[in-house]
Design an enzyme around this catalytic site. Structure first.
Site, mmCIF file in Angstrom:
data_model
loop_
_atom_site.group_PDB
_atom_site.id
_atom_site.type_symbol
_atom_site.label_atom_id
_atom_site.label_comp_id
_atom_site.label_asym_id
_atom_site.label_seq_id
_atom_site.Cartn_x
_atom_site.Cartn_y
_atom_site.Cartn_z
ATOM 1 N N ARG A 148 0.831 -1.203 0.000
ATOM 2 C CA ARG A 148 0.000 0.000 0.000
ATOM 3 C C ARG A 148 0.863 1.250 0.000
ATOM 4 O O ARG A 148 1.927 1.282 0.602
ATOM 5 C CB ARG A 148 -0.830 0.082 1.282
ATOM 6 C CG ARG A 148 -2.026 -0.785 1.312
ATOM 7 C CD ARG A 148 -2.992 -0.251 2.391
ATOM 8 N NE ARG A 148 -3.964 -1.268 2.714
ATOM 9 C CZ ARG A 148 -3.772 -2.193 3.631
ATOM 10 N NH1 ARG A 148 -2.675 -2.194 4.342
ATOM 11 N NH2 ARG A 148 -4.693 -3.091 3.853
ATOM 12 N N SER B 89 8.187 -4.957 6.380
ATOM 13 C CA SER B 89 7.912 -6.052 7.326
ATOM 14 C C SER B 89 8.851 -7.236 7.154
ATOM 15 O O SER B 89 8.423 -8.353 6.856
ATOM 16 C CB SER B 89 6.474 -6.495 7.164
ATOM 17 O OG SER B 89 5.639 -5.382 7.218
ATOM 18 N N ASP C 71 6.211 -3.899 10.615
ATOM 19 C CA ASP C 71 4.742 -3.818 10.710
ATOM 20 C C ASP C 71 4.242 -3.984 12.146
ATOM 21 O O ASP C 71 3.236 -3.399 12.537
ATOM 22 C CB ASP C 71 4.039 -4.803 9.761
ATOM 23 C CG ASP C 71 4.523 -6.242 9.891
ATOM 24 O OD1 ASP C 71 5.465 -6.497 10.667
ATOM 25 O OD2 ASP C 71 3.952 -7.120 9.203
HETATM 26 C C1 BG6 Z 1 -1.754 -4.959 7.478
HETATM 27 C C2 BG6 Z 1 -0.628 -4.032 7.872
HETATM 28 O O1 BG6 Z 1 -2.959 -4.453 7.932
HETATM 29 O O2 BG6 Z 1 -1.481 -6.214 8.039
HETATM 30 C C3 BG6 Z 1 0.679 -4.598 7.344
HETATM 31 O O3 BG6 Z 1 -0.871 -2.743 7.378
HETATM 32 C C4 BG6 Z 1 0.890 -5.968 7.873
HETATM 33 O O4 BG6 Z 1 1.735 -3.779 7.697
HETATM 34 C C5 BG6 Z 1 -0.304 -6.822 7.535
HETATM 35 O O5 BG6 Z 1 2.064 -6.527 7.332
HETATM 36 C C6 BG6 Z 1 -0.175 -8.193 8.119
HETATM 37 O O6 BG6 Z 1 -1.242 -8.994 7.706
HETATM 38 P P1 BG6 Z 1 -1.289 -9.767 6.343
HETATM 39 O O7 BG6 Z 1 -2.349 -10.781 6.546
HETATM 40 O O8 BG6 Z 1 -1.610 -8.775 5.275
HETATM 41 O O9 BG6 Z 1 0.074 -10.408 6.148
HETATM 42 C C1 GLC Z 2 7.871 -11.931 8.990
HETATM 43 C C2 GLC Z 2 8.873 -10.806 8.994
HETATM 44 C C3 GLC Z 2 8.579 -9.855 10.123
HETATM 45 C C4 GLC Z 2 7.158 -9.411 10.042
HETATM 46 C C5 GLC Z 2 6.232 -10.588 10.046
HETATM 47 C C6 GLC Z 2 4.801 -10.194 9.948
HETATM 48 O O1 GLC Z 2 8.072 -12.695 10.110
HETATM 49 O O2 GLC Z 2 10.158 -11.332 9.123
HETATM 50 O O3 GLC Z 2 9.431 -8.755 10.053
HETATM 51 O O4 GLC Z 2 6.879 -8.571 11.131
HETATM 52 O O5 GLC Z 2 6.562 -11.432 8.975
HETATM 53 O O6 GLC Z 2 4.513 -9.557 8.770
#
Ligand code: BG6
Ligand code: GLC
Ligand code: GLC
Length: 924
Positions: A549, A610, A664
């Site tokens: 995003r 992340s 994240d």
């Molecule tokens: C989102 C966050 O809502 O959730 C992200 O904005 C995060 O930063 C993500 O990595 C984690 O959930 P998913 O299911 O999208 O991996």
């Molecule tokens: C993976 C990444 C970590 C992140 C997590 C959730 O474990 O290594 O940095 O926070 O995924 O998205």
């Protein structure tokens, strides 16, 4: 052996019956006999009325509409298909309740090849009257003794015997081996059994007996045994009809028509329990005064009215009541009676059947009556024959009306104009009575002319059929055992979870100290949660979850406003070159800026990235290694902010001011912390899993300073990469790990997060298929395809509002063709896998909050955890399982879970805002 034994009638031995009240005693004997016989005549119209009313009662009961005790019961039996002839093995069959006071034990060998048959061995035992009417335990102990006695005489071991229990009374079945007696019928009235599971009572008795280890695997009604044991003829045999001591039928109904079942495919065998039918409108006109007397003197007054006109237990008794009346009126036997004639149960089905047997001859009829202590004249004997014929003809006709109702039901439910069907018949009335079957056949032809019915006598009184059902039940039980064995490693005990928590605590401490640990415990340079004074407009990027995003975040006095757009990152980009990936990211930003009219502005930018990064400051993050599905080259070991800045430079047209890089988990904690100051932990359970929390700076070896806090990105996905979780790892975890792009890495994450749970389930299903437990052992290409079983299916399948039939629809969409047993097992696999994931995650959170509590020397800690991630948010039970585990393992922490609504981009913007304020950077 005494066929009838206890008659199920109140014994009033020696008390002579009066001539039937309400019936005159005309002096003309022939007139009186005619009058009595006339009462047993049933017209075609009356039979049709009974057929219609019974059909109506059946259909009401199927719809689950409140049924009075006088209606048919329509009890599902858990038998879903007629035998296919491949069932095999040795089985013990115990029959109770079909034939009066007799209990039968059989040893049945099923050959597994159609047409091949081995004669069963069997033995009958007479149940003493006091046992039939005594305490339930006595009856079941008696049955267990008979079993032992029978088996003692066979060359069998005393282990591993499988038993099918033919129990011929109305029961609510809740499984092939679970059946609660509704009420006794016929001559039984043992105390303490109604409302109990009769299988359990038999199991307990066998255990008390102690000689043999016998597993009671299935319980069936005699009608079902009769149907299932029927040698397949022209077509499948889908009706079982019994006229023995009592009467009843079963048939194969479309499952979707059975309201109490959660099933819309296939068929299920329904035991009609038509004996209890007694609609006054339909039966009233055909009830005689003798029926009323019989009912009045029976053990179950007012119940089973229809059965009492048909069942073998009652035919002799009806004849006796008529003959006693005629004798007492002085028109038979010269006005004399005999003790047998006056004693309830004095005339048996055997007597009636023989009297009616045309081959018996007048001399034989005389002899039978003399045996009953009577001295008949020639005309007496002839009258007696007429009485027997009238009673039995009516019984056969009424039975035909009921069978015609079942046939009409079959026709309706199958939407067929004509029906060709085989009916398996069983019971001593068919075996003994010379004309019962032929009258039944004729009447059925009249009442259901569009049905072409063939009647097939049952094999071994249904014993073979009971063995068939037992074979199927045994197979299902064996499958259940294999399923349990397969899922056992997923089921973690409290001790195991506490050990995970303790190991995590240890790894956290080591990681913070810079010692070797699978937890990296990365400092993030975020020292505080937001205080609400942050202001300005910021750009944010959010990379690493399901979606990439770009966001515009407006932080003002009134709150935070977010405008965002999702961009895709094709797999070839995520796994291509680093340059390609970062160029793509910048392209997306440029596009977003253009669309938002922000071109040319250099807003401060917060980058949610992340993945594990070593940070030496807020705006510096060296990628340690990729995780989840990313693997772009030349990025590991590089500063991600530099890579982004270089891409910006390559794209000359834009100017961006990258202020902060945040994980994240950190973005989520900050985002939730904006609303709740207690939020000091961030948790992600989505594509990957991870957590961060506020640690005391003094505990962080790699950052100078002794006071204040710092947010630590634990990177707990890698927990266990040093082998410390190997005790918990199943063969399926190993397969998932091996097939991943980073084998041996992120072992904790691979047991918990969305990217992997579907795969764990898929590997488990493949294994169960190879064991023959699922999908009839048929492996499909689809299920062998990687990632075909999405984690979102777990959430859908486990949703409480979904019925099993919908679970099946979901799986069928995957090209899996499955039975309802398969659907149930798939559901259980999903539950085991997601439960373990939630519990492991809970153990991790427990370790974190306990660490915070101990850091602060508090007796009790109140803390909030900001959470994000598709799995956590979409799965119906995940969040409550996490919370329950935390409560269990960290009882001194009061933990509130806050779901992040705006994603972590908002948090990244807030971190950026704080940094701008500290650097006194001008914000737009
Ligand atoms: C989102 C966050 O809502 O959730 C992200 O904005 C995060 O930063 C993500 O990595 C984690 O959930 P998913 O299911 O999208 O991996
Ligand atoms: C993976 C990444 C970590 C992140 C997590 C959730 O474990 O290594 O940095 O926070 O995924 O998205
Ligand atoms: C009684 C029982 C029924 C059984 C029938 C024939 O009606 O209630 O379960 O099938 O007798 O034995």
């Amino acid at each position: 052996m005494d066929f009838i034994g206890s008659l199920g009638l109140q014994q009033r031995e020696g008390v002579p019956s009066c001539p039937q009240e309400g019936l005159p005693c005309p002096s003309n004997s022939s007139e009186l006999v005619q009058e009595c016989l006339q009462q047993f005549k049933v017209t075609g119209a009356q039979l049709r009325q009974i057929q219609i009313s019974l059909l109506d009662s059946m259909e009401q009961a199927l719809k689950g509409q409140a049924s009075p005790a006088s209606a048919v019961r329509m009890l599902p039996t858990y038998v879903g298909s007629t035998p296919h002839g491949t069932e095999q093995g040795d089985f013990v069959v115990l029959e109770l309740g079909a034939t009066g006071a007799s209990l039968r034990v059989l040893w049945v060998t099923l050959m597994g090849i159609e047409g091949h048959k081995m004669e069963p061995r069997s033995q009958e035992f007479v149940i003493p009257q006091e046992v039939m009417l005594g305490p339930g335990q006595q009856l079941f102990d008696f049955a267990a003794r008979c079993l032992s006695e029978f088996l003692d005489a066979l060359p069998v071991g005393n282990q591993g015997l499988q038993l099918g229990f033919s129990f011929s009374f109305p029961c609510h079945q809740t499984g092939l081996d679970k059946s609660t007696l509704i009420s006794w019928t016929k001559g039984f009235r043992c105390s303490g059994v109604e409302g109990q599971d009769v299988v359990q009572l038999l199991r307990d008795a066998i255990q008390r007996q102690g000689t043999y280890s016998i597993d009671v695997v299935a319980v069936v009604n005699d009608t079902v045994g009769t149907m299932m044991g029927c040698e397949p003829g022209v077509g499948p045999c889908e009706v079982g009809l019994v006229v023995d001591t009592g009467t009843n039928a079963c048939y194969m109904e479309e499952a979707r028509h059975v309201a109490v079942l959660d099933e819309d495919r296939g068929r299920v065998c329904i035991s009609v329990e038509w004996g209890s039918f007694s609609d006054d409108g339909a039966l009233g006109p055909v009830l005689t005064i003798f029926d009323r007397t019989l009912d009045h003197e029976s053990l179950n007054l007012g119940a089973q009215r229809f059965e009492k006109m048909i069942g073998g237990l009652y035919l002799g008794e009806l004849v006796r009541l008529v003959l006693a009346h005629l004798a007492q009126c002085g028109v038979l036997f010269g006005g004399y009676t005999s003790p047998a004639l006056l004693r309830q149960g004095g005339i048996l089905l055997e007597h009636v059947a023989e009297i009616e047997d045309p081959s018996a001859g007048a001399a034989r009829v005389h002899a039978i009556l003399q045996d009953l202590g009577l001295n008949p004249s020639a005309s007496d004997a002839e009258f007696v024959q007429h009485v027997c014929a009238a009673v039995c003809t009516r019984a056969a006709q009424l039975c035909a009306a009921a069978l015609a109702a079942v046939l009409s039901r079959l026709q309706h439910s199958r939407e067929q104009q004509t029906l060709q069907i085989a009916v398996a018949t069983g019971g001593r009335v068919f075996e003994r009575h010379p004309r019962f079957l032929s009258i039944l056949q004729e009447t059925v032809m009249l009442l259901a002319p569009e049905c072409d019915v063939s009647f097939i006598p049952s094999v071994d009184g249904g014993g073979q059929g009971v063995a068939m059902v037992t074979a199927v039940a045994a197979r299902l039980a064996a499958h259940r055992c294999l399923l349990e064995e397969t899922l056992a490693p997923f089921r973690l005990t409290r001790e195991q979870l506490a050990a995970v928590q303790a190991q995590m605590r240890e790894a956290m401490a080591k990681g913070l100290q810079g010692e070797a640990s699978s937890l990296r415990m990365l400092p993030t340079y975020v020292r505080d949660t937001p205080d609400g004074s942050e202001r300005g407009d910021f750009l944010a990027l959010d990379l690493g979850g399901t979606n990439f995003r770009v966001l515009l975040v407006h932080v003002a006095t009134g709150g935070v406003q977010i405008t965002s757009q999702i961009y895709s990152i094709p797999e070839c980009v995520a796994q291509g070159s680093g340059q390609q990936l970062f160029d793509h990211i910048v392209d997306c930003i440029v596009d977003f800026q253009e669309k938002q009219g922000l071109s040319g502005q250099s807003l401060p930018l917060g980058f949610t990235f992340s993945f594990p990064c070593t940070q030496l400051g807020l705006d510096q993050g060296i990628l340690l290694n990729w995780t989840k599905g990313f693997n772009a080259s030349d990025c590991e070991g590089q500063d991600v902010v530099c890579l982004l800045r270089e891409a910006i430079r390559r794209r000359q047209a834009v100017e961006l001011n990258v202020v902060a890089i945040v994980n994240d988990t950190v973005g989520t904690m900050m985002s939730c912390g904006y609303e709740d100051p207690h939020c000091e932990v961030g948790l992600i359970v989505g594509t990957g899993t991870n957590a961060c929390y506020m640690e005391e700076l003094r505990n962080v070896a790699s950052v100078a300073g002794d006071s204040g806090h710092m947010c630590i990105n634990m990177e707990w996905g890698a927990f266990g990469d040093d082998g410390s979780l190997s005790m918990l790892s199943t063969r399926f975890d190993a397969s998932v790990d091996q097939a991943s792009i980073n084998p041996g890495k992120q072992r904790f994450e691979k047991m918990i997060s969305g990217m992997y749970l579907g795969e764990i389930v898929r590997h488990t299903l493949l294994h169960l298929t190879s064991l023959g437990v699922l999908f009839r052992g048929q492996q499909t290409q689809r299920l062998q395809t990687r990632d075909i079983f999405k984690t979102k299916f777990l959430s859908e399948i486990e949703s409480d509002s979904l019925a099993l039939r919908q679970v099946r629809a979901i799986l069928e969409d995957l090209g899996l063709s499955l039975t309802s047993d398969d659907a149930l097992m798939v559901l259980e696999v999903c539950q085991a896998v997601s439960q373990r994931a939630a519990q492991l995650c809970g153990a991790g959170v427990a370790a974190v909050v306990e660490k915070i509590r101990e850091n602060r020397g508090l007796e009790e800690l109140t803390v909030s955890v900001g959470v994000d991630g598709t799995l956590y948010k979409l799965h119906p039970h995940f969040s409550s399982l996490v919370a329950a585990t935390v409560r269990e393992l960290a009882p001194r922490c009061v933990v509130t879970f806050l779901q992040s609504e705006d994603g972590s981009g908002k948090g990244a913007a807030l971190v950026t805002a704080v940094a701008c304020r500290l650097a006194q950077m001008p914000c737009v």
